[in-house]
Enzyme design. Structure first.
Site, PDB file in Angstrom:
ATOM      1  N   ASP A 169     -14.377  -4.071   4.091  1.00 50.39           N
ATOM      2  CA  ASP A 169     -13.615  -3.743   5.301  1.00 50.39           C
ATOM      3  C   ASP A 169     -14.442  -4.301   6.440  1.00 50.39           C
ATOM      4  O   ASP A 169     -15.561  -3.839   6.672  1.00 50.39           O
ATOM      5  CB  ASP A 169     -13.473  -2.226   5.424  1.00 50.39           C
ATOM      6  CG  ASP A 169     -12.659  -1.837   6.653  1.00 50.39           C
ATOM      7  OD1 ASP A 169     -12.937  -2.380   7.734  1.00 50.39           O
ATOM      8  OD2 ASP A 169     -11.752  -0.998   6.519  1.00 50.39           O
ATOM      9  N   LYS A 221      -1.863   5.259  -3.259  1.00 59.13           N
ATOM     10  CA  LYS A 221      -2.882   6.214  -2.816  1.00 59.13           C
ATOM     11  C   LYS A 221      -2.650   7.512  -3.571  1.00 59.13           C
ATOM     12  O   LYS A 221      -1.596   8.146  -3.431  1.00 59.13           O
ATOM     13  CB  LYS A 221      -2.728   6.428  -1.305  1.00 59.13           C
ATOM     14  CG  LYS A 221      -3.586   7.510  -0.694  1.00 59.13           C
ATOM     15  CD  LYS A 221      -5.062   7.298  -0.875  1.00 59.13           C
ATOM     16  CE  LYS A 221      -5.538   5.971  -0.325  1.00 59.13           C
ATOM     17  NZ  LYS A 221      -6.994   5.739  -0.462  1.00 59.13           N
ATOM     18  N   HIS A 267     -10.274  -3.804   2.024  1.00 56.64           N
ATOM     19  CA  HIS A 267      -9.761  -2.477   2.329  1.00 56.64           C
ATOM     20  C   HIS A 267      -9.148  -2.512   3.729  1.00 56.64           C
ATOM     21  O   HIS A 267      -9.503  -3.349   4.545  1.00 56.64           O
ATOM     22  CB  HIS A 267     -10.941  -1.497   2.287  1.00 56.64           C
ATOM     23  CG  HIS A 267     -10.717  -0.205   2.986  1.00 56.64           C
ATOM     24  ND1 HIS A 267     -11.259   0.090   4.210  1.00 56.64           N
ATOM     25  CD2 HIS A 267     -10.010   0.883   2.637  1.00 56.64           C
ATOM     26  CE1 HIS A 267     -10.898   1.308   4.572  1.00 56.64           C
ATOM     27  NE2 HIS A 267     -10.150   1.812   3.629  1.00 56.64           N
ATOM     28  N   LYS A 306      -0.535  -0.845  -4.693  1.00 60.19           N
ATOM     29  CA  LYS A 306      -1.603   0.149  -4.777  1.00 60.19           C
ATOM     30  C   LYS A 306      -0.997   1.495  -4.397  1.00 60.19           C
ATOM     31  O   LYS A 306      -0.351   1.609  -3.351  1.00 60.19           O
ATOM     32  CB  LYS A 306      -2.717  -0.212  -3.793  1.00 60.19           C
ATOM     33  CG  LYS A 306      -3.611   0.970  -3.394  1.00 60.19           C
ATOM     34  CD  LYS A 306      -4.817   0.510  -2.615  1.00 60.19           C
ATOM     35  CE  LYS A 306      -5.526   1.673  -1.911  1.00 60.19           C
ATOM     36  NZ  LYS A 306      -6.800   1.263  -1.319  1.00 60.19           N
ATOM     37  N   ASN A 353      -7.272   0.139   6.903  1.00 59.60           N
ATOM     38  CA  ASN A 353      -6.964   1.484   7.354  1.00 59.60           C
ATOM     39  C   ASN A 353      -6.296   1.494   8.720  1.00 59.60           C
ATOM     40  O   ASN A 353      -6.900   1.019   9.682  1.00 59.60           O
ATOM     41  CB  ASN A 353      -8.288   2.229   7.451  1.00 59.60           C
ATOM     42  CG  ASN A 353      -8.146   3.663   7.067  1.00 59.60           C
ATOM     43  OD1 ASN A 353      -9.111   4.296   6.789  1.00 59.60           O
ATOM     44  ND2 ASN A 353      -6.939   4.179   7.044  1.00 59.60           N
ATOM     45  N   TYR A 408       0.867  -1.182   0.000  1.00 63.12           N
ATOM     46  CA  TYR A 408       0.000   0.000   0.000  1.00 63.12           C
ATOM     47  C   TYR A 408       0.904   1.232   0.000  1.00 63.12           C
ATOM     48  O   TYR A 408       1.350   1.694   1.049  1.00 63.12           O
ATOM     49  CB  TYR A 408      -0.892  -0.029   1.236  1.00 63.12           C
ATOM     50  CG  TYR A 408      -2.115   0.869   1.168  1.00 63.12           C
ATOM     51  CD1 TYR A 408      -2.132   2.017   0.391  1.00 63.12           C
ATOM     52  CD2 TYR A 408      -3.249   0.566   1.898  1.00 63.12           C
ATOM     53  CE1 TYR A 408      -3.250   2.825   0.330  1.00 63.12           C
ATOM     54  CE2 TYR A 408      -4.374   1.372   1.854  1.00 63.12           C
ATOM     55  CZ  TYR A 408      -4.369   2.496   1.065  1.00 63.12           C
ATOM     56  OH  TYR A 408      -5.470   3.299   1.018  1.00 63.12           O
ATOM     57  N   ASP A 452      -5.625   4.827  -6.427  1.00 54.52           N
ATOM     58  CA  ASP A 452      -6.842   5.172  -5.670  1.00 54.52           C
ATOM     59  C   ASP A 452      -6.808   6.633  -5.235  1.00 54.52           C
ATOM     60  O   ASP A 452      -6.216   6.967  -4.211  1.00 54.52           O
ATOM     61  CB  ASP A 452      -6.929   4.262  -4.432  1.00 54.52           C
ATOM     62  CG  ASP A 452      -8.075   4.660  -3.516  1.00 54.52           C
ATOM     63  OD1 ASP A 452      -8.972   5.408  -3.949  1.00 54.52           O
ATOM     64  OD2 ASP A 452      -8.067   4.211  -2.345  1.00 54.52           O
ATOM     65  N   PRO A 453      -7.460   7.534  -6.009  1.00 52.23           N
ATOM     66  CA  PRO A 453      -7.450   8.956  -5.623  1.00 52.23           C
ATOM     67  C   PRO A 453      -8.583   9.333  -4.671  1.00 52.23           C
ATOM     68  O   PRO A 453      -8.835  10.526  -4.466  1.00 52.23           O
ATOM     69  CB  PRO A 453      -7.608   9.658  -6.970  1.00 52.23           C
ATOM     70  CG  PRO A 453      -8.482   8.733  -7.757  1.00 52.23           C
ATOM     71  CD  PRO A 453      -8.136   7.329  -7.311  1.00 52.23           C
ATOM     72  N   ASN A 454      -9.271   8.345  -4.136  1.00 54.17           N
ATOM     73  CA  ASN A 454     -10.366   8.614  -3.187  1.00 54.17           C
ATOM     74  C   ASN A 454     -11.402   9.589  -3.753  1.00 54.17           C
ATOM     75  O   ASN A 454     -11.807  10.556  -3.096  1.00 54.17           O
ATOM     76  CB  ASN A 454      -9.836   9.154  -1.845  1.00 54.17           C
ATOM     77  CG  ASN A 454      -9.305   8.051  -0.944  1.00 54.17           C
ATOM     78  OD1 ASN A 454      -8.129   8.069  -0.581  1.00 54.17           O
ATOM     79  ND2 ASN A 454     -10.145   7.084  -0.596  1.00 54.17           N
ATOM     80  N   ASN A 458     -14.116   1.357  -2.157  1.00 56.12           N
ATOM     81  CA  ASN A 458     -14.440   1.241  -0.739  1.00 56.12           C
ATOM     82  C   ASN A 458     -15.079   2.559  -0.297  1.00 56.12           C
ATOM     83  O   ASN A 458     -15.055   2.928   0.863  1.00 56.12           O
ATOM     84  CB  ASN A 458     -13.217   0.910   0.133  1.00 56.12           C
ATOM     85  CG  ASN A 458     -12.079   1.866  -0.093  1.00 56.12           C
ATOM     86  OD1 ASN A 458     -12.274   3.068  -0.205  1.00 56.12           O
ATOM     87  ND2 ASN A 458     -10.864   1.346  -0.154  1.00 56.12           N
ATOM     88  N   GLU A 502      -9.297   2.521  -8.458  1.00 56.42           N
ATOM     89  CA  GLU A 502     -10.137   2.490  -7.255  1.00 56.42           C
ATOM     90  C   GLU A 502     -10.747   3.864  -7.001  1.00 56.42           C
ATOM     91  O   GLU A 502     -10.017   4.854  -6.897  1.00 56.42           O
ATOM     92  CB  GLU A 502      -9.262   2.056  -6.074  1.00 56.42           C
ATOM     93  CG  GLU A 502     -10.020   1.902  -4.771  1.00 56.42           C
ATOM     94  CD  GLU A 502      -9.131   1.329  -3.672  1.00 56.42           C
ATOM     95  OE1 GLU A 502      -8.202   0.526  -3.983  1.00 56.42           O
ATOM     96  OE2 GLU A 502      -9.329   1.688  -2.494  1.00 56.42           O
TER      97      GLU A 502
END
Ligand SMILES: O=C([O-])[C@@H](O)[C@@H](O)[C@H](O)[C@@H](O)C(=O)[O-]
Ligand SMILES: [Mg+2]
Length: 429
Positions: A298, A198, A325, A196, A327, A151, A226-228, A274, A251
């Site tokens: 998650d 972020k 997922h 992955k 965190n 990650y 994954d740019p949220n 997610n 993502e």
């Protein structure tokens, strides 16, 4: 064997976290977690872990009181008890979790995030009492090891000067070369073979360059970005077009099921989430519109290990992929994830894990990755042991905090370095 719950201990802690960047800001130097211990009349103790922010603690305390006298095997009853716990409306009306990073915030999701820590603790206690590993209580493992991905995060070398923090040895990663160097360390230290990144931190072209650099350094390895939800539909399509040949999936490129469905309809690159599917209620629309091709479960916010299995079954039914997922969690949750992941037949992607970023833990022995995999424990319960001295030290840190770190706030942490920082409006690009 007397499996009546006689005691429940809740220990909020603060654990060290490096300056990891995301679209909201940067991680604070310490992050809250809640450690749950459930004890039965015959002296068996089970442990669980979940989010430790105030809004979760507020629910966990009354919930814990209601468990005394119940059976540790009464897992379905946990959901009934949770429904009796009142959620303060101000915590949920129109809210998103952690600035939106974990999707919508509903009363149910808040409750489920609390239940999950207790469900894991009950399964751990039950497994210990019966002499069975948690995966056996979940129906049995279908694999002996669970694969995780590296990650990768853009990060600073350290937290801002003057901020109390633990040092980390990962160095800075703010450009393609830094990201590749970080990925190399991940492979050297843990043997991960998929990556992955972020994203949502730098303009998309810079992140495209970073993924390209990864593809060159690790040809053929699965890559994700994954740019949220930081991008518009058009930007998402541009990125998908430019990276389509190297991405395993994209993502949450954009926010919300409608926008995800639009992107999905116009690209062949699979989309994972997610953020837009984080509750059972969100599944129908997303699957009907073919908005997502992979759901990252998650177990914390889906309500535990058995709900995760149910989610996986739904995904299987609809031909949607499933992975996990993660965190800022510790070893208890990594063990829990590993147990449940070992029971899911349709797990076709390496799971996410923040664990390598968490240098501190409350276990007597850290879990290890070998070739990017965690071996599924076969010892009774979760197969991990709580280090009470360590737990006490991390709880002391929580007690000593003036309240600033007890609730995750990536934007506040960013303002320490950049006082003018305001959470970017979405789409950011
Ligand atoms: O820890 C972070 O900064 C992540 O951005 C996290 O908050 C996300 O929820 C998560 O890991 C993700 O995959 O989106
Ligand atoms: Mg994500």
């Amino acid at each position: 064997m007397n499996l009546t719950i006689t005691d429940v201990r809740l220990t909020p802690i603060l654990v060290a976290d490096p300056p990891l960047l995301n679209t909201q800001g940067v991680h604070q130097p310490y992050t809250p977690r809640l450690i749950v211990e459930v004890e039965t009349a015959d002296g068996t103790t089970g442990i669980g872990e979940t989010y430790g922010d105030t809004k979760y603690l507020e629910l966990a305390r009354p919930f814990a009181e209601k468990l005394i006298g119940r059976q540790v095997s009464d897992l379905n009853g946990l959901f009934v008890v949770a429904d009796e716990v009142v959620v303060d409306r101000s915590r949920v009306s129109g809210q998103v979790d952690v600035g939106g990073l974990r999707g919508v915030q509903t009363a149910d999701k808040l409750r489920l995030s609390v239940v999950s820590g207790f469900e894991v603790a009950c399964l751990d206690a039950l497994g210990k009492a019966l002499g069975l590993p948690v995966h056996a209580l979940l129906g049995g493992k279908v694999r002996d090891a669970v694969e995780y991905s590296a990650y990768l995060f853009y990060k600073w070398a350290g937290h801002p000067a003057g901020v109390r923090a633990e040092k980390d040895d990962w160095g800075a990663a703010v450009d393609p070369a830094g990201v590749v160097e970080q990925a190399r360390r991940f492979t050297e230290r843990y043997g991960f073979t998929s990556f992955k990144l972020k994203g949502g931190v730098f303009p998309p072209d810079e992140e495209i360059a970073a993924v390209r650099a990864l593809a060159e350094a690790f040809p053929g390895h699965p890559l994700r970005l994954d740019p949220n939800g930081a991008w518009s539909v058009e930007t998402s399509l541009k990125v998908a077009h430019e990276l389509g040949d190297v991405l395993e999936y994209l993502e949450d490129p954009t926010l919300g099921t409608a926008a995800m469905a639009e992107v999905a309809a116009r690209t062949g690159v699979p989309l994972a989430t997610n953020m837009c599917v984080t509750t059972f209620a969100e599944i129908k629309e997303a699957f009907t519109r073919d908005a997502v091709q992979v759901v990252l479960s998650d177990h914390h916010y889906w309500g535990g290990l058995r709900n995760t299995q149910q989610l996986a079954a739904i995904c299987r039914t609809f031909g949607v992929g499933v992975s996990m997922h993660s965190n800022t969690h510790l070893g208890i949750s990594l063990a829990a994830m590993t147990h449940v992941a070992s029971t899911v037949p349709n797990l076709h992607h390496a799971c996410d894990s923040h664990y390598p970023w968490q240098s501190e833990d409350v276990l007597t022995e850290r879990l290890t990755f070998d070739g990017g995999r965690v071996a599924v424990p076969d010892a009774p319960g979760l197969g991990v042991e709580l280090d009470r001295d360590r737990l006490a030290e991390l709880h002391r840190r929580w007690l000593d905090d003036d309240g600033c770190l007890r609730d995750r706030d990536d934007a506040a942490a960013m303002r320490v370095a950049d006082p003018g920082w305001v959470t970017p409006s979405v789409p950011r690009w």
